[in-house]
Design an enzyme around this catalytic site. Structure first.
Site, PDB file in Angstrom:
ATOM      1  N   GLU A 110      -8.347  11.453  52.545  1.00  0.00           N
ATOM      2  CA  GLU A 110      -7.216  10.537  53.185  1.00  0.00           C
ATOM      3  C   GLU A 110      -6.187  11.012  52.601  1.00  0.00           C
ATOM      4  O   GLU A 110      -5.881  11.553  51.529  1.00  0.00           O
ATOM      5  CB  GLU A 110      -7.349   9.054  52.480  1.00  0.00           C
ATOM      6  CG  GLU A 110      -8.821   8.246  52.817  1.00  0.00           C
ATOM      7  CD  GLU A 110      -9.100   7.178  52.188  1.00  0.00           C
ATOM      8  OE1 GLU A 110      -8.256   6.498  51.285  1.00  0.00           O
ATOM      9  OE2 GLU A 110      -9.917   6.571  52.276  1.00  0.00           O
ATOM     10  N   LYS A 139      -2.688  10.993  50.723  1.00  0.00           N
ATOM     11  CA  LYS A 139      -2.406  10.394  49.078  1.00  0.00           C
ATOM     12  C   LYS A 139      -0.787   9.913  49.328  1.00  0.00           C
ATOM     13  O   LYS A 139      -0.071  10.824  49.275  1.00  0.00           O
ATOM     14  CB  LYS A 139      -2.700  11.530  48.202  1.00  0.00           C
ATOM     15  CG  LYS A 139      -2.058  10.692  46.562  1.00  0.00           C
ATOM     16  CD  LYS A 139      -2.436  11.648  45.549  1.00  0.00           C
ATOM     17  CE  LYS A 139      -2.353  10.909  44.249  1.00  0.00           C
ATOM     18  NZ  LYS A 139      -1.321  10.137  43.885  1.00  0.00           N
ATOM     19  N   ARG A 157       0.454   1.262  44.011  1.00  0.00           N
ATOM     20  CA  ARG A 157      -0.773   0.414  44.266  1.00  0.00           C
ATOM     21  C   ARG A 157      -0.858  -0.922  44.286  1.00  0.00           C
ATOM     22  O   ARG A 157      -0.219  -1.562  43.683  1.00  0.00           O
ATOM     23  CB  ARG A 157      -1.769   0.767  43.051  1.00  0.00           C
ATOM     24  CG  ARG A 157      -3.265   0.575  43.046  1.00  0.00           C
ATOM     25  CD  ARG A 157      -3.958   1.725  43.923  1.00  0.00           C
ATOM     26  NE  ARG A 157      -5.315   1.446  43.838  1.00  0.00           N
ATOM     27  CZ  ARG A 157      -6.421   2.163  42.965  1.00  0.00           C
ATOM     28  NH1 ARG A 157      -5.717   2.874  42.561  1.00  0.00           N
ATOM     29  NH2 ARG A 157      -7.441   2.040  43.210  1.00  0.00           N
ATOM     30  N   ARG A 174      -1.966  -2.028  39.698  1.00  0.00           N
ATOM     31  CA  ARG A 174      -3.172  -1.495  38.766  1.00  0.00           C
ATOM     32  C   ARG A 174      -3.041  -1.713  37.157  1.00  0.00           C
ATOM     33  O   ARG A 174      -3.736  -1.325  36.437  1.00  0.00           O
ATOM     34  CB  ARG A 174      -3.040   0.062  39.121  1.00  0.00           C
ATOM     35  CG  ARG A 174      -1.989   0.947  38.558  1.00  0.00           C
ATOM     36  CD  ARG A 174      -1.766   2.406  39.249  1.00  0.00           C
ATOM     37  NE  ARG A 174      -2.753   3.089  38.040  1.00  0.00           N
ATOM     38  CZ  ARG A 174      -2.991   4.425  38.442  1.00  0.00           C
ATOM     39  NH1 ARG A 174      -2.775   4.945  39.515  1.00  0.00           N
ATOM     40  NH2 ARG A 174      -3.446   5.211  37.233  1.00  0.00           N
ATOM     41  N   GLU A 181      -2.069   0.875  49.009  1.00  0.00           N
ATOM     42  CA  GLU A 181      -0.854   1.544  48.758  1.00  0.00           C
ATOM     43  C   GLU A 181       0.075   0.996  49.444  1.00  0.00           C
ATOM     44  O   GLU A 181       0.089   1.086  50.528  1.00  0.00           O
ATOM     45  CB  GLU A 181      -0.927   3.194  48.705  1.00  0.00           C
ATOM     46  CG  GLU A 181       0.166   3.624  48.147  1.00  0.00           C
ATOM     47  CD  GLU A 181       0.020   4.148  46.643  1.00  0.00           C
ATOM     48  OE1 GLU A 181      -1.000   3.523  45.884  1.00  0.00           O
ATOM     49  OE2 GLU A 181       0.580   4.824  45.844  1.00  0.00           O
ATOM     50  N   PHE A 219      -7.020   1.008  51.712  1.00  0.00           N
ATOM     51  CA  PHE A 219      -8.158   2.257  51.836  1.00  0.00           C
ATOM     52  C   PHE A 219      -9.580   1.574  51.275  1.00  0.00           C
ATOM     53  O   PHE A 219     -10.462   2.414  51.255  1.00  0.00           O
ATOM     54  CB  PHE A 219      -7.684   3.291  50.985  1.00  0.00           C
ATOM     55  CG  PHE A 219      -7.056   3.079  49.707  1.00  0.00           C
ATOM     56  CD1 PHE A 219      -7.789   2.725  48.730  1.00  0.00           C
ATOM     57  CD2 PHE A 219      -5.738   3.320  49.757  1.00  0.00           C
ATOM     58  CE1 PHE A 219      -7.284   2.581  47.539  1.00  0.00           C
ATOM     59  CE2 PHE A 219      -5.077   3.194  48.348  1.00  0.00           C
ATOM     60  CZ  PHE A 219      -6.001   2.713  47.251  1.00  0.00           C
ATOM     61  N   ARG A 228     -12.465   6.395  36.066  1.00  0.00           N
ATOM     62  CA  ARG A 228     -11.958   7.848  36.329  1.00  0.00           C
ATOM     63  C   ARG A 228     -13.054   8.754  36.479  1.00  0.00           C
ATOM     64  O   ARG A 228     -13.296   9.361  35.558  1.00  0.00           O
ATOM     65  CB  ARG A 228     -10.869   8.191  35.306  1.00  0.00           C
ATOM     66  CG  ARG A 228      -9.893   9.267  35.940  1.00  0.00           C
ATOM     67  CD  ARG A 228      -8.954   9.415  34.739  1.00  0.00           C
ATOM     68  NE  ARG A 228      -7.979   8.838  34.665  1.00  0.00           N
ATOM     69  CZ  ARG A 228      -6.855   8.731  35.357  1.00  0.00           C
ATOM     70  NH1 ARG A 228      -6.925   9.216  36.667  1.00  0.00           N
ATOM     71  NH2 ARG A 228      -5.775   7.813  35.105  1.00  0.00           N
ATOM     72  N   LYS A 237      -8.144  13.578  43.012  1.00  0.00           N
ATOM     73  CA  LYS A 237      -6.718  13.680  43.961  1.00  0.00           C
ATOM     74  C   LYS A 237      -6.683  15.217  44.092  1.00  0.00           C
ATOM     75  O   LYS A 237      -7.122  16.154  43.067  1.00  0.00           O
ATOM     76  CB  LYS A 237      -5.713  13.125  42.972  1.00  0.00           C
ATOM     77  CG  LYS A 237      -5.563  13.341  41.815  1.00  0.00           C
ATOM     78  CD  LYS A 237      -4.342  12.775  40.996  1.00  0.00           C
ATOM     79  CE  LYS A 237      -4.446  12.703  39.468  1.00  0.00           C
ATOM     80  NZ  LYS A 237      -3.666  11.901  38.819  1.00  0.00           N
TER      81      LYS A 237
HETATM   82  P1  AMP Z   1      -2.434   9.399  40.209  1.00  0.00           P
HETATM   83  O1  AMP Z   1      -1.541   8.133  39.942  1.00  0.00           O
HETATM   84  O2  AMP Z   1      -1.733  10.552  40.371  1.00  0.00           O
HETATM   85  O3  AMP Z   1      -3.637   9.164  39.369  1.00  0.00           O
HETATM   86  O4  AMP Z   1      -2.950   9.105  41.571  1.00  0.00           O
HETATM   87  C1  AMP Z   1      -4.119   7.853  42.085  1.00  0.00           C
HETATM   88  C2  AMP Z   1      -3.132   6.938  42.621  1.00  0.00           C
HETATM   89  O5  AMP Z   1      -2.798   7.310  44.082  1.00  0.00           O
HETATM   90  C3  AMP Z   1      -3.739   5.531  43.046  1.00  0.00           C
HETATM   91  O6  AMP Z   1      -3.706   4.643  41.763  1.00  0.00           O
HETATM   92  C4  AMP Z   1      -2.900   4.997  44.195  1.00  0.00           C
HETATM   93  O7  AMP Z   1      -1.769   4.300  43.711  1.00  0.00           O
HETATM   94  C5  AMP Z   1      -2.487   6.399  44.843  1.00  0.00           C
HETATM   95  N1  AMP Z   1      -2.928   6.439  46.154  1.00  0.00           N
HETATM   96  C6  AMP Z   1      -2.261   7.018  47.345  1.00  0.00           C
HETATM   97  N2  AMP Z   1      -3.012   7.133  48.416  1.00  0.00           N
HETATM   98  C7  AMP Z   1      -4.092   6.765  48.003  1.00  0.00           C
HETATM   99  C8  AMP Z   1      -5.595   6.739  48.882  1.00  0.00           C
HETATM  100  N3  AMP Z   1      -5.508   6.991  50.064  1.00  0.00           N
HETATM  101  N4  AMP Z   1      -6.524   6.216  48.088  1.00  0.00           N
HETATM  102  C9  AMP Z   1      -6.569   5.841  46.604  1.00  0.00           C
HETATM  103  N5  AMP Z   1      -5.453   5.962  46.087  1.00  0.00           N
HETATM  104  C10 AMP Z   1      -4.008   6.356  46.413  1.00  0.00           C
END
Ligand code: AMP
Length: 571
Positions: free
Chosen positions: A243, A245, A250, A266, A295, A335, A410, A416
């Site tokens: 998907e 990002k 969140r 979150r 998101e 999502f 996690r 990601k």
């Molecule tokens: P990070 O903050 O870099 O650890 O990335 C994870 C975060 O990406 C999640 O907590 C979401 O807020 C965001 N996010 C954006 N798009 C998506 C998606 N399609 N699925 C899950 N998380 C997403």
């Protein structure tokens, strides 16, 4: 249990640095508590009267506490102020001025009084709070008064989080930490420490088998791992959904038809006020009650394109919300679905949840279903990811197609994919770090009161340093940081900070509260930083108000990032 008994436990906890000893002291406390006390105790140990996600705050400034102490002990506010200045802590000030008569209040009595103080609202509420607090102080012994004063001003600072409480519950049940992961799994679904501790006290560990997601109380967000490239992702995860990002905020959305809509970050914060437009979300849902994960992203009304996290979060400033909801309309890219019409869906595989989601959300003005592809081929993952980068997004999220929703974890069910590791030779992901202290300004910053930050990452239950940051911070960001950090100064090095090398000792310590995101060129091995690594050329990207300190990057993650970086440099 009498509050004075709790106070002597608090005294021991305050003096103890060893995590294991803290756990054992807590376990002993929990063993002696009754079933109707343990939940309240668990909140009080965190300086609260409700779970983290309930927005009940004491809202009393130091100056009102000073008046309450003065009133309780029949001294002047100036006297209290003098003691406060001398001892550096309002709890100690209360203890030293104490001349009340101890009435042997129970923990539950003090809890009820504090709950009342926290929830009094409306006209004249400050005066009422002062009255209630002074009344309470009058009935407490010295040591109890010291701790009770610290609670409303968030200065209890016992130096452990709810995870240590989970360890202690395990210890209470079986004399070691072996039940921690069972307790944590339940906590991740219902992050209400009072509920969890009361349940195990009443029903033993078996009681947790019945813990389910419930509309209205947040489920901890699933988090993502990193892997260096698309090939490794397919190898590890098999068939995946990929998907976009989104770079937004969140949002976990809880909806009960005809009753309410609530949202949580979150971080477990109740963020409902931030999204007034969601009152109409029922029009885009085919369900009576539902929990969705997604998101929220700002859309430029002219171009329809998504806009940055920074702009989206300007809405966080409360007075801006109404205005911003017109100038920066939000779209909620959903999502996942965690609960529908009374049924917890957490253990249902993503492939099935996705079908349920598509039957539940009717895309409209507010909601969109995040697009996705499903594949088992690395090349397809890679080209989908590249397409997202070209479209100006952060990258892609890759999700194991047959995995359950894993609250708070996690793991490798979600990965990601920001930039293929090694392509540019730079750190391909940012690091979330907690601010541990700061250095006073030098040169241009003399007089500004803050010139550089000491930041750290997580190592088990502690924080260890990873870098100092002094450059690459805009004036605006410094100002925002200064305000936040001044409010959480502490005289002593917080217990959670371990292995801080003398060369990095900051001028001012701060409690572990503020999370910042930093970028850097790469990681190098470092004998002087507690993390064992240092960030080369660190730059501060932003303050992460949506992350809690215990959600920052861990040393284990840094090791993975370092290993990936090394294997690519070798090639
Ligand atoms: P990070 O903050 O870099 O650890 O990335 C994870 C975060 O990406 C999640 O907590 C979401 O807020 C965001 N996010 C954006 N798009 C998506 C998606 N399609 N699925 C899950 N998380 C997403």
């Amino acid at each position: 249990m009498l509050f004075s008994q709790l106070a002597s436990y608090l005294g021991k906890l305050e003096k103890t640095r060893s995590r294991n000893e803290i756990t054992e002291i807590l376990a002993d406390l929990f063993t002696h508590a009754k079933a109707d006390e343990i939940g309240k105790l668990s909140y009080l140990l965190q300086g609260r009267v409700v779970p983290l996600y309930e927005a009940v705050e004491f809202g009393i400034a130091d100056k009102f506490i000073i008046r309450a102490i003065a009133l309780a002990y029949n001294v002047s506010s100036e006297d209290v102020m003098r003691e406060f200045k001398k001892l550096g802590d309002l709890g100690y000030a209360a203890q030293s001025l104490h001349n009340g008569v101890s009435k042997g209040l129970r923990v539950v009595d003090v809890y009820e009084a504090l709950y009342c103080i926290a929830t009094v609202s409306g006209q004249g509420s400050q005066e009422k709070k002062i009255g209630l607090l002074s009344n309470l102080l009058m009935k407490l012994d010295k040591e109890s008064a010291c701790y009770v004063v610290r609670i409303p001003i968030d200065k209890l600072r016992l130096g452990f989080s709810e995870t240590t409480i989970l360890d202690a519950l395990s210890w209470m049940l079986v004399g070691d930490k072996t039940l921690r992961s069972t307790l944590e799994d339940a906590y991740n679904v219902r992050p209400d420490i009072g509920y969890i501790s009361e349940t195990v006290k009443r029903e033993g560990i078996e009681g947790l088998r019945h813990v389910r997601a419930r509309v209205g109380s947040p489920v901890l967000s699933q988090l993502s791992q990193r892997l260096p490239n698309a090939d490794d992702m397919i190898k590890k995860m098999g068939e995946v959904a990929v998907e976009p990002k989104y770079d937004g905020v969140r949002v976990e959305l809880h909806f009960k038809r005809g009753s309410w809509v609530r949202t949580f970050s979150r971080n477990l914060e109740n963020t409902t006020e931030m999204f007034p437009e969601l009152t109409n979300v029922g029009n885009e849902l085919r369900a009576d009650d539902v929990i969705l994960d997604g998101e929220a992203v700002g859309l430029d009304p002219k171009t329809g394109k998504t806009i940055s996290f920074q702009e989206t979060t300007t809405r966080k400033r409360k007075h801006n919300i109404a205005e911003a909801s017109k100038s920066v309309p939000l779209k909620f890219f959903v999502f996942d679905i965690l609960y529908k019409n009374g049924k917890d869906l957490l253990s249902v595989p993503l492939s099935e949840r996705r079908k349920i989601l598509e039957h539940t959300v009717v895309p409209g003005v507010l909601l969109a279903i995040s697009p996705q592809i499903v594949t088992s081929e690395a090349n397809v993952v890679r080209s989908y990811h590249d397409k997202q980068l070209k479209a100006g997004l952060e990258g892609a999220m890759v999700k194991k197609w047959n995995s359950p929703y894993e609250p708070g974890r996690r793991g490798y069910s979600w990965v990601k994919f920001k930039e293929e590791e090694g392509k540019t030779g730079k750190l391909t992901d940012t690091i979330d770090a907690v601010v541990m202290g700061y250095y006073l300004g030098e040169g241009k910053r003399t007089g500004f009161g803050i010139g550089a930050l000491l930041v750290g990452v997580k190592k088990a239950d502690a924080y260890v340093t990873v870098t100092k940051i002094g450059t690459g911070v805009s004036d605006e960001l410094w100002k925002a940081l200064r305000t936040k950090l001044h409010a959480i100064n502490t005289r002593e090095q917080p217990k959670e900070y371990q292995d801080v090398n003398k060369v990095f000792l900051p001028d001012v310590w701060v409690s572990p509260r503020v999370v910042v995101e930093l970028a850097g060129d790469d990681l190098t091995k470092s004998p002087s930083h507690g993390a064992g690594y240092a960030v080369r050329f660190p730059r501060l990207v932003r303050i992460r108000t949506d992350k809690r300190p215990d959600q920052v990057t861990t040393v284990v993650e840094l090791t993975e990032m370092f290993t990936n970086q090394k294997s690519h440099t070798k090639k």
